[in-house]
Design a protein around this motif. Structure first.
Motif, PDB file in Angstrom:
ATOM      1  N   PRO A 125      25.114  76.919 -17.389  1.00 56.44           N
ATOM      2  CA  PRO A 125      25.491  75.381 -17.256  1.00 56.44           C
ATOM      3  C   PRO A 125      25.325  75.177 -15.635  1.00 56.44           C
ATOM      4  CG  PRO A 125      27.212  76.737 -18.540  1.00 56.44           C
ATOM      5  CD  PRO A 125      26.098  77.785 -18.105  1.00 56.44           C
ATOM      6  N   GLY A 126      24.740  73.984 -15.448  1.00 55.16           N
ATOM      7  CA  GLY A 126      24.603  73.415 -14.160  1.00 55.16           C
ATOM      8  C   GLY A 126      23.349  74.233 -13.194  1.00 55.16           C
ATOM      9  N   VAL A 127      22.729  75.067 -13.789  1.00 55.02           N
ATOM     10  CA  VAL A 127      21.580  75.794 -13.025  1.00 55.02           C
ATOM     11  C   VAL A 127      20.346  75.289 -13.725  1.00 55.02           C
ATOM     12  CG1 VAL A 127      20.788  77.832 -12.248  1.00 55.02           C
ATOM     13  CG2 VAL A 127      23.353  77.664 -12.739  1.00 55.02           C
ATOM     14  N   PHE A 128      19.670  74.468 -12.892  1.00 52.23           N
ATOM     15  CA  PHE A 128      18.505  73.905 -13.482  1.00 52.23           C
ATOM     16  C   PHE A 128      17.189  74.607 -12.845  1.00 52.23           C
ATOM     17  CE2 PHE A 128      21.595  70.669 -14.652  1.00 52.23           C
ATOM     18  CZ  PHE A 128      21.116  70.308 -15.938  1.00 52.23           C
ATOM     19  N   ASP A 129      16.035  74.572 -13.462  1.00 49.92           N
ATOM     20  CA  ASP A 129      14.846  74.972 -13.086  1.00 49.92           C
ATOM     21  C   ASP A 129      13.670  74.032 -13.521  1.00 49.92           C
ATOM     22  OD1 ASP A 129      12.310  76.181 -12.206  1.00 49.92           O
ATOM     23  OD2 ASP A 129      12.599  78.123 -13.009  1.00 49.92           O
ATOM     24  N   PHE A 130      13.362  73.164 -12.764  1.00 50.60           N
ATOM     25  CA  PHE A 130      12.205  72.288 -13.029  1.00 50.60           C
ATOM     26  C   PHE A 130      10.834  72.339 -12.128  1.00 50.60           C
ATOM     27  CE2 PHE A 130      15.847  69.691 -14.760  1.00 50.60           C
ATOM     28  CZ  PHE A 130      15.170  69.235 -16.117  1.00 50.60           C
ATOM     29  N   GLU A 131      10.968  73.416 -11.407  1.00 49.00           N
ATOM     30  CA  GLU A 131       9.717  73.905 -10.686  1.00 49.00           C
ATOM     31  C   GLU A 131       8.798  75.272 -10.800  1.00 49.00           C
ATOM     32  OE1 GLU A 131      12.916  73.251  -9.156  1.00 49.00           O
ATOM     33  OE2 GLU A 131      12.529  71.263  -9.039  1.00 49.00           O
ATOM     34  N   SER A 132       9.476  76.010 -11.428  1.00 46.06           N
ATOM     35  CA  SER A 132       8.862  77.430 -11.501  1.00 46.06           C
ATOM     36  C   SER A 132       7.977  77.472 -12.533  1.00 46.06           C
ATOM     37  CB  SER A 132       9.963  78.603 -11.500  1.00 46.06           C
ATOM     38  OG  SER A 132      10.617  78.534 -12.819  1.00 46.06           O
ATOM     39  N   GLY A 133       6.740  78.091 -12.412  1.00 48.24           N
ATOM     40  CA  GLY A 133       5.909  78.336 -13.478  1.00 48.24           C
ATOM     41  C   GLY A 133       5.713  76.868 -14.601  1.00 48.24           C
ATOM     42  N   ASN A 134       5.780  77.343 -15.717  1.00 49.26           N
ATOM     43  CA  ASN A 134       5.303  76.302 -16.713  1.00 49.26           C
ATOM     44  C   ASN A 134       6.983  75.209 -16.920  1.00 49.26           C
ATOM     45  OD1 ASN A 134       7.096  77.577 -18.397  1.00 49.26           O
ATOM     46  ND2 ASN A 134       5.321  78.409 -19.892  1.00 49.26           N
ATOM     47  N   ARG A 135       7.718  75.440 -16.113  1.00 52.68           N
ATOM     48  CA  ARG A 135       8.897  74.678 -16.172  1.00 52.68           C
ATOM     49  C   ARG A 135       8.776  73.328 -15.365  1.00 52.68           C
ATOM     50  NH1 ARG A 135      10.836  79.648 -16.923  1.00 52.68           N
ATOM     51  NH2 ARG A 135      12.582  80.066 -18.451  1.00 52.68           N
ATOM     52  N   ASP A 136       7.642  73.121 -14.494  1.00 52.30           N
ATOM     53  CA  ASP A 136       7.028  71.796 -13.690  1.00 52.30           C
ATOM     54  C   ASP A 136       6.811  70.873 -14.442  1.00 52.30           C
ATOM     55  OD1 ASP A 136       6.798  70.430 -11.476  1.00 52.30           O
ATOM     56  OD2 ASP A 136       4.852  71.698 -10.772  1.00 52.30           O
ATOM     57  N   VAL A 137       7.743  70.416 -14.847  1.00 53.58           N
ATOM     58  CA  VAL A 137       7.166  69.195 -16.095  1.00 53.58           C
ATOM     59  C   VAL A 137       6.745  68.171 -15.081  1.00 53.58           C
ATOM     60  CG1 VAL A 137       8.293  67.347 -17.506  1.00 53.58           C
ATOM     61  CG2 VAL A 137       9.303  69.534 -17.676  1.00 53.58           C
ATOM     62  N   ALA A 138       7.086  67.479 -14.042  1.00 53.96           N
ATOM     63  CA  ALA A 138       6.716  66.536 -13.238  1.00 53.96           C
ATOM     64  C   ALA A 138       5.215  67.009 -12.792  1.00 53.96           C
ATOM     65  CB  ALA A 138       7.588  66.264 -11.984  1.00 53.96           C
ATOM     66  N   GLY A 139       5.054  68.163 -12.533  1.00 50.53           N
ATOM     67  CA  GLY A 139       3.718  68.592 -12.087  1.00 50.53           C
ATOM     68  C   GLY A 139       2.686  68.458 -13.383  1.00 50.53           C
ATOM     69  N   PHE A 140       3.153  68.740 -14.609  1.00 51.62           N
ATOM     70  CA  PHE A 140       2.202  68.517 -15.702  1.00 51.62           C
ATOM     71  C   PHE A 140       2.051  67.113 -15.805  1.00 51.62           C
ATOM     72  CE2 PHE A 140       1.527  67.745 -20.324  1.00 51.62           C
ATOM     73  CZ  PHE A 140       0.530  68.726 -20.437  1.00 51.62           C
ATOM     74  N   ILE A 141       2.924  66.288 -15.785  1.00 55.70           N
ATOM     75  CA  ILE A 141       2.789  64.958 -15.786  1.00 55.70           C
ATOM     76  C   ILE A 141       1.710  64.375 -14.821  1.00 55.70           C
ATOM     77  CG2 ILE A 141       3.878  62.484 -15.824  1.00 55.70           C
ATOM     78  CD1 ILE A 141       6.268  63.880 -16.785  1.00 55.70           C
ATOM     79  N   HIS A 158       2.863  70.795 -25.352  1.00 56.20           N
ATOM     80  CA  HIS A 158       4.141  71.165 -24.549  1.00 56.20           C
ATOM     81  C   HIS A 158       3.783  72.249 -23.350  1.00 56.20           C
ATOM     82  CE1 HIS A 158       5.326  70.592 -28.720  1.00 56.20           C
ATOM     83  NE2 HIS A 158       5.465  69.495 -28.154  1.00 56.20           N
ATOM     84  N   PRO A 159       4.098  71.828 -22.025  1.00 54.70           N
ATOM     85  CA  PRO A 159       3.998  72.699 -21.080  1.00 54.70           C
ATOM     86  C   PRO A 159       4.749  73.901 -21.245  1.00 54.70           C
ATOM     87  CG  PRO A 159       4.428  70.341 -20.211  1.00 54.70           C
ATOM     88  CD  PRO A 159       4.608  70.468 -21.890  1.00 54.70           C
ATOM     89  N   ALA A 160       5.704  73.657 -21.791  1.00 50.09           N
ATOM     90  CA  ALA A 160       6.428  75.201 -21.875  1.00 50.09           C
ATOM     91  C   ALA A 160       5.746  76.280 -22.662  1.00 50.09           C
ATOM     92  CB  ALA A 160       7.885  75.104 -22.469  1.00 50.09           C
ATOM     93  N   ARG A 161       4.607  75.747 -23.463  1.00 49.77           N
ATOM     94  CA  ARG A 161       4.091  76.940 -24.256  1.00 49.77           C
ATOM     95  C   ARG A 161       2.752  77.046 -23.889  1.00 49.77           C
ATOM     96  NH1 ARG A 161       6.965  73.709 -29.462  1.00 49.77           N
ATOM     97  NH2 ARG A 161       7.817  75.560 -30.344  1.00 49.77           N
ATOM     98  N   ILE A 162       2.446  76.652 -22.537  1.00 51.05           N
ATOM     99  CA  ILE A 162       1.069  76.920 -22.074  1.00 51.05           C
ATOM    100  C   ILE A 162       1.189  77.450 -20.726  1.00 51.05           C
ATOM    101  CG2 ILE A 162      -1.000  75.709 -21.446  1.00 51.05           C
ATOM    102  CD1 ILE A 162      -0.222  73.362 -23.156  1.00 51.05           C
TER     103      ILE A 162
END
Length: 634
Positions: free
Chosen positions: A101-117, A64-68
């Motif tokens: 609500p409605g405030v998303f973060d898919f870029e910072s640190g280990n939240r970059d899911v697309a980067g992990f993929i 899990h990217p969020a745990r690494i």
């Protein structure tokens, strides 16, 4: 992650891959050809997966990217590939990406899911995506955002609550555009997407699963889709959406054969196979399993599989979840480490089981796996004794909120986890009753710690709601009662998911309810930590004067940054920060006494260590270690 105990592996029949013949069942899987940037067709054949029209067996390991730490992502992916796997399965934790609500973060640190993929693709690995909305995974609230709990009428995991479904639609709308270009048909590595998780363990509304699948399709992700469930729960509730690949959790070969009664001609596979297991606070030792023989039988029978987990990582910050019985009893919070007894340990090192499973995979596929990547560097520091820096009581944020009575943190304060201080002046009393403590309350009278109530049942703790007030406080003199409430992660599995945190109450002294209490919510967030007011030189308390709930600080001098564990064996219960990063919780009831700190979070030279201990009044030593387990430490 399934919470049921599984029967020991029974004697297996060589007829496991019925319809293809005994000899065919022993044939090796295709070599693990990875994504190459060109479009590929991943689909379902007759009870099997197909890649570009040819039989393909998914040999997956979950992480899990969020745990690494992000800097470690590539190394962990390479460790999975070097084990002989061809796919990485990942959970996406919704509440890790949308805290408001409605405030998303898919870029910072280990939240970059697309980067992990994308890294998986670069390393020649396919991806099996498990985005929830619910994921369980020993993650707080099973990945569902805590803001959903601010409305007490919101129901989770149901299509019958428009508030919940509107939030799900918003989440998918934010995530799907990042996933569509990464699907295999677009030249990316994502083969398949899971709909929800282990839903038959919770409810039986197939229409809910169909609705989730339709939402993904509306946003450009048209499958293939899978589900994951335990066989016994699936047989009981039958929540299987037709046409999905059926992943069975903890399954052996006989279970997989039974799964065909639901899946028909769709593939049946091991959605979660367990080479390790989770550990809770207060358990006598770290959990472990051995998956060698099970994996050998599954591969011999020709089935695809997903190892849960090949590498666990760490529940950094406040992300660890909790388990409990259906009635809320037997509360079991998950430790900060998510080492899980996995083949790749928390630090990214191969275990003995890693080598054994690697041999099983190589023997079955007749493919020699790549060499193991070099291990990330290690670091150490000389033992230090942090000194008192600040008092929690001097840093209560802002003005108190006056409440008719205590209650749920999410509803009263909009706060997920963290701490809350309640204060009430009273004249006399002998017994304080704190009902529905979620999850840990320390009682102070006139600045003295006089007792605690814990939801965790453990011989060292008071699991009853009553705290006897000292005789000295039983007279008519006005006293100040303060209750410091600490939380663990939200329950992540079963009917208690969505349960509120805090001092739910009622609260009484000698059976007289307490009303009009003052309250200070403390979210333990970055802004509050940065604003701590330390002791002035003339106000630093002596040991006799010190009041528990003290921040201690020290400098760790590190010559060359690298991964390490911080040993908190001498401390009581609290939280640990390094250079402003909240590593997580520590607690002397164990079994975890050491917290993992990734090397990228350290710097050469001086590093700031900050400890909030809820019980200690005096400093204790902090030292470096090489391993989660004392017996393995250098």
């Amino acid at each position: 992650m399934q919470r049921r105990r599984f029967l020991a592996l029974s004697l297996l029949t060589p007829l496991a891959f019925a319809g293809r013949g005994w000899a065919a069942s022993l044939a090796p899987a295709l070599a693990p050809v990875g994504p190459d940037g060109r479009p590929h067709a991943f689909s379902f054949g007759q009870r099997e997966f197909l890649l570009d029209g040819e039989t393909f067996r998914v040999h997956s390991g979950e992480m899990h990217p969020a745990r690494i730490a992000k800097e470690h992502w590539r190394h962990r992916i390479r460790m999975a590939r070097a084990m002989g796997l061809n796919t990485v399965a990942i959970y996406v934790m919704w509440n890790h990406h949308e805290r408001e609500p409605g405030v998303f973060d898919f870029e910072s640190g280990n939240r970059d899911v697309a980067g992990f993929i994308r890294l998986c693709a670069e390393e020649g690995m396919w991806v099996y995506l498990r985005p929830g909305p619910y994921i369980c995974g020993e993650w707080t609230n099973g990945g569902l955002p805590a803001y959903l709990l601010r409305d007490p009428d919101t129901r989770l995991r149901t299509r019958d609550d428009p508030r919940y479904m509107a939030a799900v639609r918003c989440y998918v709308a934010a995530l799907a555009p990042r996933i569509v270009p990464l699907m295999a048909k677009a030249g990316g590595p994502v083969l398949m997407l899971q709909i929800e998780n282990e839903y038959s363990m919770f409810a039986d509304d197939i229409g809910y699963l169909d609705a989730l699948r339709d939402i993904w399709r509306e946003h450009g992700v048209d499958g293939p889709f899978s589900v994951s469930d335990g066989l016994k729960d699936l047989q009981r509730r039958k929540a299987y959406p037709k046409g999905s690949a059926l992943g069975l959790d903890g399954a052996d070969v006989p279970d997989l054969l039974k799964g065909r009664g639901f899946a028909g001609e769709s593939p049946v596979w091991v959605g979660e196979g367990y080479p390790g297991w989770l550990t809770h606070w207060g358990e006598p030792t770290f959990a472990s399993k051995d998956y060698e023989e099970t994996l050998r039988h599954i591969m011999r029978a020709g089935y695809s599989f997903n190892l849960y987990v090949v590498h666990g990582g760490t529940n950094f910050g406040l992300t660890a979840g909790s388990n409990a019985e259906d009635d809320g009893s037997q509360f079991q919070p998950v430790i900060t480490s998510y080492d899980y007894g996995a083949p790749v340990d928390e630090r990214g090192r191969p275990t003995d089981q890693y080598a054994r499973l690697r041999r099983v995979i190589a023997d079955a596929t007749r493919v020699t796996p790549p060499a193991l990547p070099p291990a990330p560097p290690s670091a150490t520091f000389a033992p230090v004794t942090p000194q008192p820096f600040a008092s929690l009581w001097d840093n209560l944020p802002g003005k108190p909120v006056t409440l008719p009575s205590p209650g749920p943190n999410e509803i009263l304060f909009g706060q997920d986890q963290g701490l809350v201080v309640y204060r009430k002046r009273f004249n006399k009393g002998r017994v304080l009753r704190l009902e529905n403590v979620r999850d840990y309350a320390v009682v102070h009278v006139d600045g003295h710690e006089v007792g605690l109530v814990s939801r965790v049942e453990h011989p060292a703790l008071n699991s009853k709601p009553d705290v006897a007030l000292p005789e000295a406080f039983a007279d008519a003199t006005t006293r100040t009662l303060e209750v410091l409430v600490d939380t663990f992660g939200h329950i992540n599995f079963g009917p208690r998911i969505g349960e509120h945190k805090g001092l739910i109450g009622p609260v009484s002294i000698d059976d007289m309810p307490l009303h009009e209490v003052e309250a200070w919510p403390i979210p333990l967030d970055d802004d509050w930590i940065r604003g701590l007011r330390g002791f002035a030189d003339e106000s630093a308390p002596t040991e006799r004067e010190a009041r528990p709930a003290i921040f201690f600080t020290s400098t760790l001098h590190i010559e060359t940054p690298g991964d390490l564990y911080i040993d908190m064996t001498a401390w009581s219960k609290g939280y640990l920060w390094i250079n402003g990063q909240l590593l997580g919780r520590y607690w002397n009831i164990g079994p975890q006494q050491r917290l993992f700190c990734p090397g990228p979070w350290l710097r050469a030279g001086d590093n700031e260590l900050l400890v909030l201990d809820l019980h200690r009044r005096t400093p204790a030593v902090v030292s470096a270690a090489d391993s989660l387990h004392a017996s393995r430490s250098a």
